[in-house]
Design an enzyme around this catalytic site. Structure first.
Site, PDB file in Angstrom:
ATOM      1  N   HIS A 335      54.805  97.455  48.894  1.00  0.00           N
ATOM      2  CA  HIS A 335      54.014  98.570  48.387  1.00  0.00           C
ATOM      3  C   HIS A 335      54.273  99.908  49.084  1.00  0.00           C
ATOM      4  O   HIS A 335      53.975 100.968  48.527  1.00  0.00           O
ATOM      5  CB  HIS A 335      52.530  98.228  48.502  1.00  0.00           C
ATOM      6  CG  HIS A 335      51.754  98.547  47.263  1.00  0.00           C
ATOM      7  ND1 HIS A 335      52.107  99.556  46.410  1.00  0.00           N
ATOM      8  CD2 HIS A 335      50.640  98.003  46.735  1.00  0.00           C
ATOM      9  CE1 HIS A 335      51.247  99.612  45.405  1.00  0.00           C
ATOM     10  NE2 HIS A 335      50.351  98.678  45.576  1.00  0.00           N
ATOM     11  N   LEU A 419      36.330 104.605  22.666  1.00  0.00           N
ATOM     12  CA  LEU A 419      36.107 104.511  24.101  1.00  0.00           C
ATOM     13  C   LEU A 419      37.426 104.209  24.798  1.00  0.00           C
ATOM     14  O   LEU A 419      38.358 103.665  24.192  1.00  0.00           O
ATOM     15  CB  LEU A 419      35.092 103.406  24.421  1.00  0.00           C
ATOM     16  CG  LEU A 419      33.662 103.617  23.927  1.00  0.00           C
ATOM     17  CD1 LEU A 419      32.849 102.333  24.103  1.00  0.00           C
ATOM     18  CD2 LEU A 419      32.990 104.766  24.661  1.00  0.00           C
ATOM     19  N   THR A 457      49.321 107.912  44.840  1.00  0.00           N
ATOM     20  CA  THR A 457      48.128 107.458  44.116  1.00  0.00           C
ATOM     21  C   THR A 457      46.868 108.068  44.725  1.00  0.00           C
ATOM     22  O   THR A 457      46.878 108.585  45.844  1.00  0.00           O
ATOM     23  CB  THR A 457      47.979 105.923  44.188  1.00  0.00           C
ATOM     24  OG1 THR A 457      47.831 105.530  45.568  1.00  0.00           O
ATOM     25  CG2 THR A 457      49.160 105.205  43.566  1.00  0.00           C
ATOM     26  N   GLN A 547      45.243  98.014  36.885  1.00  0.00           N
ATOM     27  CA  GLN A 547      45.720  97.743  35.528  1.00  0.00           C
ATOM     28  C   GLN A 547      47.230  97.656  35.542  1.00  0.00           C
ATOM     29  O   GLN A 547      47.897  98.461  36.201  1.00  0.00           O
ATOM     30  CB  GLN A 547      45.263  98.843  34.571  1.00  0.00           C
ATOM     31  CG  GLN A 547      45.737  98.639  33.144  1.00  0.00           C
ATOM     32  CD  GLN A 547      45.255  99.728  32.205  1.00  0.00           C
ATOM     33  OE1 GLN A 547      44.403 100.530  32.539  1.00  0.00           O
ATOM     34  NE2 GLN A 547      45.806  99.764  31.004  1.00  0.00           N
TER      35      GLN A 547
END
Length: 614
Positions: A335, A419, A457, A547
């Site tokens: 990461h 939505l 991020t 996600q």
């Protein structure tokens, strides 16, 4: 004209750098959010988590920090100055603080795994044919990156920063006693031309380019993989890769001992320099279809243990592709160097490549035998290995993984309600946590900052006040169905606004971290706002969520951030949603299976809220 006479791979690197320089000018620098805005949003984020008296105590601390002429203003000025004179004012700090200084093992705690749809083979022959195609597909993607032909990605009409793509290849994390560092070997005029293949705990150097710089064809790669298989029958070889699963301080010390030997140093350097690693896993015990996806996610994530395939990993490597004999396959990435969106772009390219037939004829050139990498193991290294085996098996046995495919609806149903599917799922996760634990908790979702130069991020925080209001009302029979539906819309919309703020570089968490690190860099004591118990609570992420931004039926998986927390990954497709949930068995309060069952029920209940009444 001059470039045409140079080695094609050298030429591609020159073009790549020119394209990247051009891309830098088209992507905006990341802004430093206004101090007052961040502090106010921080207090708002605390409201659902703190009782009124504690919130008031924290409010006074925050107000003092942000007062005119106060410490906050001084640190803010220095951050703005830093932003003017740096590539990105927070990314390097973030990578150092969140990853390289973190001492927890990379396995489970840090490296995300992606388990991809099962292929249609069931033995080692199919495994090697597919692995050959996979290698060729990744090299094809790398060629696009190197040549500058990879299309610049856009979001909402804005170009995205592409500089992470070249770093995916020929890079590796190096352990250290206090902090790690990352090395990128792809930069020299002639970068590494080999990958690492590991089978039955044995590592091989496989050159994947011909002498003229062209990549090996699939049939050439397949022939080389057959040679590797013939040299790697199951033996009593020690699983050297398991050393990389250790606590980073422990591995840092073992790394120094390991590299004292010349043979070991050469082998380790070849692994570190390789373009990527291919892990050819041995068969695992057959399991029911219901548990198959959970087992496969676990295999990609950690290898299944010291008696399974964990020795077939080098957890420090930026890219590791895993291919099993039963058609299972996936990717494990480190990461500090890689993020989800670039990985997803690469996987989409590889999956498309795998659909094409191999039409390239293999040149009739004899290829050198793949080089087996050897290790000299003395008594000290043997002890390091035994401890690493024990610790990894303890970690694996402590991790509870539950993957499931929710099939009642997908993102299309949520879009029909006008939505956001991501915000809707985040609300469902918070509702689920509340139903299991009778409270809400600090949760982080990931927002990509690639709209900015060098951006990585930021977090999207939940719960919001609107979420808490909805959650309390949802299971209250005294609240009407219409009122619940309205509260749901308000909660989803509030989360979508937070998402937008983070994507535009106006999130609060990286800014707060920057203020804290700026104080430390200046030799000041840590400001009181960060020593406050509220900040500790607000950053104790009991829900780590993410996600998977991909169009395939893949399952992403990683471990929780805290011992008493969960990690929830989801991949919403048109008519279904893939979920993976992890928790630690050592915590009596958390249970991945229970959270998964409750999440399914919560999603069904939310769907019924919008069904017409009879």
């Amino acid at each position: 004209m001059i470039l045409e006479r140079i080695h094609p791979r050298i030429c591609s690197l020159v073009v790549q750098r020119a394209v990247l320089r051009k891309a830098h000018f088209s992507v905006s620098p990341q802004p430093v959010p206004p101090l007052g805005q961040t502090l106010q949003r921080y207090l708002t984020a605390l409201e659902p988590l703190l009782p009124a008296d504690e919130l008031e105590h924290t409010r006074k601390i925050v107000q003092k920090f942000g007062s005119p002429g106060g410490l906050g203003e001084k640190l803010q000025r220095e951050l703005i100055k830093r932003a003017k004179h740096s590539h990105n004012w927070i990314s390097d700090w973030w990578v150092q603080w969140a990853y390289l200084e973190c001492r927890q093992p990379l396995a489970v705690h840090s490296n995300p795994a992606i388990s991809l749809p099962k292929r249609d083979f069931t033995d080692w022959r199919g495994q090697l044919v597919f692995a050959s195609k996979l290698i060729a597909g990744v090299l094809d993607f790398k060629a696009q990156v190197d040549s500058g032909k990879l299309a610049v990605e856009y979001m909402r009409g804005q170009p995205l920063c592409m500089e992470l793509f070249p770093r995916l290849f020929s890079s590796c994390r190096i352990p250290g006693p206090k902090h790690d560092h990352v090395v990128h070997y792809g930069r020299p005029r002639r970068g590494p031309a080999h990958i690492t293949v590991v089978r039955n705990y044995q590592f091989f150097q496989l050159d994947v380019y011909n002498s003229d710089g062209t990549p090996l064809t699939e049939s050439q790669i397949h022939a080389q993989l057959l040679r590797i298989r013939s040299q790697s029958w199951k033996t009593d070889k020690e699983p050297m890769g398991i050393l990389t699963s250790e606590h980073r301080h422990t591995w840092g010390q073992a790394y120094t001992r390991l590299l004292r030997d010349k043979i070991n140093k050469e082998s380790v350097r070849l692994i570190e320099k390789s373009i990527f690693t291919l892990c050819l896993d041995s068969p695992v015990m057959r399991i029911s279809d219901e548990k198959y996806s959970s087992r496969m996610a676990a295999q990609i994530l950690h290898g299944g243990g010291t008696y399974s395939n964990s020795g077939n990993r080098w957890f420090d490597k930026t890219l590791q592709f895993v291919v099993g004999e039963d058609g299972s396959w996936g990717l494990l990435y480190e990461h500090a160097t890689a993020e989800g969106p670039p990985i997803s772009t690469m996987l989409d390219h590889v999956l498309e490549y795998c659909k094409k037939p191999d039409r390239v004829r293999a040149p009739l050139i004899p290829l050198p035998m793949p080089k087996k990498l050897y290790f000299y193991i003395n008594s000290e290294i043997k002890w390091d290995l035994e401890m690493a085996k024990q610790n990894l098996d303890i970690l694996i046995n402590d991790l509870d993984i539950k993957c499931f495919n929710f099939q009642r609806f997908g993102k299309e149903f949520v879009k029909q309600l006008k939505l956001s599917p991501n915000s809707f799922i985040q609300l469902a996760i918070q509702l689920t946590y509340y139903r299991v634990h009778s409270e809400v908790c600090a949760a982080c979702d990931i927002a990509s900052l690639r709209m900015f130069r060098g951006g990585r991020t930021d977090y999207i925080r939940s719960p919001t006040n609107q979420m808490l209001t909805f959650i309390r009302a949802f299971d209250d029979d005294a609240v009407s169905r219409e009122a619940k539906a309205q509260l749901l819309r308000e909660a989803v919309d509030a989360y979508s606004i937070l998402t937008e703020q983070s994507l535009m570089g106006q999130g609060i968490d990286r800014h707060l971290l920057g203020l804290k690190l700026q104080a430390i860099e200046e030799g000041l004591s840590v400001p009181r706002i960060f020593m406050d118990t509220a900040y500790g609570l607000a950053t104790h992420w009991k829900l780590r969520t993410g996600q998977v931004p991909t169009n395939t039926d893949s399952v992403m998986c990683f471990g929780p951030l805290v011992p008493d927390g969960y990690a929830v990954c989801y991949n919403p497709q048109q008519d279904h949603v893939h979920f993976s949930i992890t928790a630690f068995n050592c915590c009596e309060e958390t249970n991945a299976e229970k959270l998964a069952l409750t999440l399914e029920r919560s999603l069904c209940d939310l769907e019924e809220l919008f069904q017409p009444t009879i």
